[in-house]
Motif scaffolding. Structure first.
Motif, short mmCIF file in Angstrom:
data_model
loop_
_atom_site.label_atom_id
_atom_site.label_comp_id
_atom_site.label_asym_id
_atom_site.label_seq_id
_atom_site.Cartn_x
_atom_site.Cartn_y
_atom_site.Cartn_z
N ARG A 149 0.83 -1.21 0.00
CA ARG A 149 0.00 0.00 0.00
C ARG A 149 0.86 1.26 0.00
O ARG A 149 0.55 2.23 -0.69
N LEU A 150 1.95 1.24 0.78
CA LEU A 150 2.84 2.39 0.83
C LEU A 150 3.52 2.59 -0.52
O LEU A 150 3.67 3.73 -0.98
N TRP A 151 3.91 1.50 -1.18
CA TRP A 151 4.56 1.59 -2.49
C TRP A 151 3.62 2.25 -3.50
O TRP A 151 4.02 3.13 -4.26
N PHE A 152 2.37 1.82 -3.52
CA PHE A 152 1.42 2.40 -4.46
C PHE A 152 1.08 3.83 -4.10
O PHE A 152 0.84 4.66 -4.99
N ALA A 153 1.04 4.15 -2.82
CA ALA A 153 0.79 5.53 -2.41
C ALA A 153 1.94 6.43 -2.83
O ALA A 153 1.72 7.58 -3.24
N LEU A 154 3.15 5.93 -2.76
CA LEU A 154 4.31 6.71 -3.20
C LEU A 154 4.28 6.94 -4.70
O LEU A 154 4.81 7.94 -5.19
N GLY A 155 3.66 6.04 -5.44
CA GLY A 155 3.57 6.18 -6.89
C GLY A 155 2.46 7.09 -7.36
O GLY A 155 2.36 7.39 -8.55
N GLY A 174 5.15 15.21 0.11
CA GLY A 174 6.57 15.11 0.37
C GLY A 174 6.89 14.44 1.69
O GLY A 174 7.88 13.71 1.80
N TRP A 175 6.04 14.66 2.69
CA TRP A 175 6.30 14.04 3.99
C TRP A 175 6.19 12.52 3.92
O TRP A 175 6.85 11.81 4.66
N LEU A 176 5.38 12.01 2.98
CA LEU A 176 5.26 10.57 2.82
C LEU A 176 6.55 9.98 2.26
O LEU A 176 7.04 8.95 2.72
N LYS A 177 7.12 10.66 1.29
CA LYS A 177 8.38 10.21 0.71
C LYS A 177 9.50 10.28 1.74
O LYS A 177 10.32 9.36 1.84
N GLY A 178 9.54 11.34 2.51
CA GLY A 178 10.54 11.46 3.56
C GLY A 178 10.37 10.41 4.65
O GLY A 178 11.35 9.85 5.15
N GLY A 179 9.13 10.13 5.03
CA GLY A 179 8.87 9.13 6.05
C GLY A 179 9.23 7.73 5.59
O GLY A 179 9.80 6.94 6.34
N ALA A 180 8.93 7.41 4.33
CA ALA A 180 9.30 6.11 3.78
C ALA A 180 10.81 5.96 3.72
O ALA A 180 11.37 4.90 4.05
N ALA A 181 11.50 7.03 3.34
CA ALA A 181 12.97 6.98 3.31
C ALA A 181 13.53 6.81 4.72
O ALA A 181 14.51 6.07 4.91
N LEU A 190 5.05 2.20 9.57
CA LEU A 190 4.30 2.05 8.33
C LEU A 190 2.82 2.36 8.53
O LEU A 190 2.20 3.07 7.73
N ARG A 191 2.25 1.82 9.60
CA ARG A 191 0.83 2.10 9.88
C ARG A 191 0.60 3.58 10.14
O ARG A 191 -0.43 4.13 9.76
N TRP A 192 1.53 4.22 10.83
CA TRP A 192 1.40 5.65 11.12
C TRP A 192 1.40 6.45 9.84
O TRP A 192 0.59 7.37 9.67
N LEU A 193 2.31 6.12 8.92
CA LEU A 193 2.36 6.84 7.64
C LEU A 193 1.07 6.61 6.83
O LEU A 193 0.51 7.57 6.27
N LEU A 194 0.62 5.37 6.77
CA LEU A 194 -0.58 5.07 5.99
C LEU A 194 -1.84 5.69 6.59
O LEU A 194 -2.76 6.06 5.86
N ALA A 195 -1.88 5.83 7.90
CA ALA A 195 -3.07 6.40 8.55
C ALA A 195 -3.19 7.90 8.27
O ALA A 195 -4.29 8.45 8.37
N ARG A 196 -2.12 8.55 7.92
CA ARG A 196 -2.14 9.99 7.69
C ARG A 196 -2.23 10.39 6.22
O ARG A 196 -2.10 11.55 5.87
N LEU A 197 -2.45 9.40 5.36
CA LEU A 197 -2.57 9.70 3.94
C LEU A 197 -3.87 10.45 3.65
O LEU A 197 -4.89 10.19 4.30
N PRO A 198 -3.87 11.35 2.68
CA PRO A 198 -5.13 11.93 2.24
C PRO A 198 -6.05 10.83 1.70
O PRO A 198 -5.59 9.82 1.18
N GLU A 199 -7.34 11.04 1.82
CA GLU A 199 -8.32 9.99 1.52
C GLU A 199 -8.21 9.48 0.08
O GLU A 199 -8.28 8.28 -0.16
N HIS A 200 -8.04 10.37 -0.88
CA HIS A 200 -8.00 9.92 -2.27
C HIS A 200 -6.73 9.11 -2.57
O HIS A 200 -6.77 8.17 -3.35
N ILE A 201 -5.64 9.42 -1.91
CA ILE A 201 -4.41 8.64 -2.11
C ILE A 201 -4.54 7.29 -1.40
O ILE A 201 -4.10 6.26 -1.91
N ARG A 202 -5.15 7.28 -0.23
CA ARG A 202 -5.37 6.02 0.49
C ARG A 202 -6.26 5.09 -0.33
O ARG A 202 -5.98 3.90 -0.44
#
Length: 111
Positions: free
Chosen positions: A18-24, A30-37, A70-82
């Motif tokens: 899910r994180l991989w597809f959200a990054l795509g 930008g905070w998602l890319k930084g958090g994944a890194a 990972l769960r923390w990052l995914l929980a804070r995604l905007p709804e359309h990206i999630r």
């Protein structure tokens, strides 16, 4: 113990997809890319909260911190990206739709 580790891997594997597809997604923040890194750097870094030289406890911090991050990052995604990441992770072709602010702007332009 191995059963717990295998169950944890199943959970993390889905979150990583899910994180991989959200990054795509084109509008991934930008905070998602930084958090994944940061999560990847934590995994490969020799500096840990508890050193890996300790037999069981050393690996345990990685097994707890990484899934929580990972769960923390995914929980804070905007709804359309999630939604997009969930659809792609489930094997359905997700569409990278515009976010709510962009669609609102389109509605105003149409008027």
């Amino acid at each position: 113990m191995w059963k717990r580790v295998s169950v944890l891997w199943v959970v993390v594997k889905g979150d990583v997809r899910r994180l991989w597809f959200a990054l795509g997604h084109p509008q991934a923040p930008g905070w998602l890319k930084g958090g994944a890194a940061a999560v990847v750097l934590y995994l490969v870094s020799p500096v840990d909260l508890i050193p890996d030289v300790l037999p069981v406890i050393g690996v345990l911090d990685d097994l707890i911190i990484v899934p929580m991050a990972l769960r923390w990052l995914l929980a804070r995604l905007p709804e359309h990206i999630r939604h997009y990441a969930d659809e792609r992770a489930a094997g359905r072709p997700g569409t990278a739709q515009a976010g709510p602010t962009t669609e609102g702007a389109r509605e105003r332009i149409k008027r």
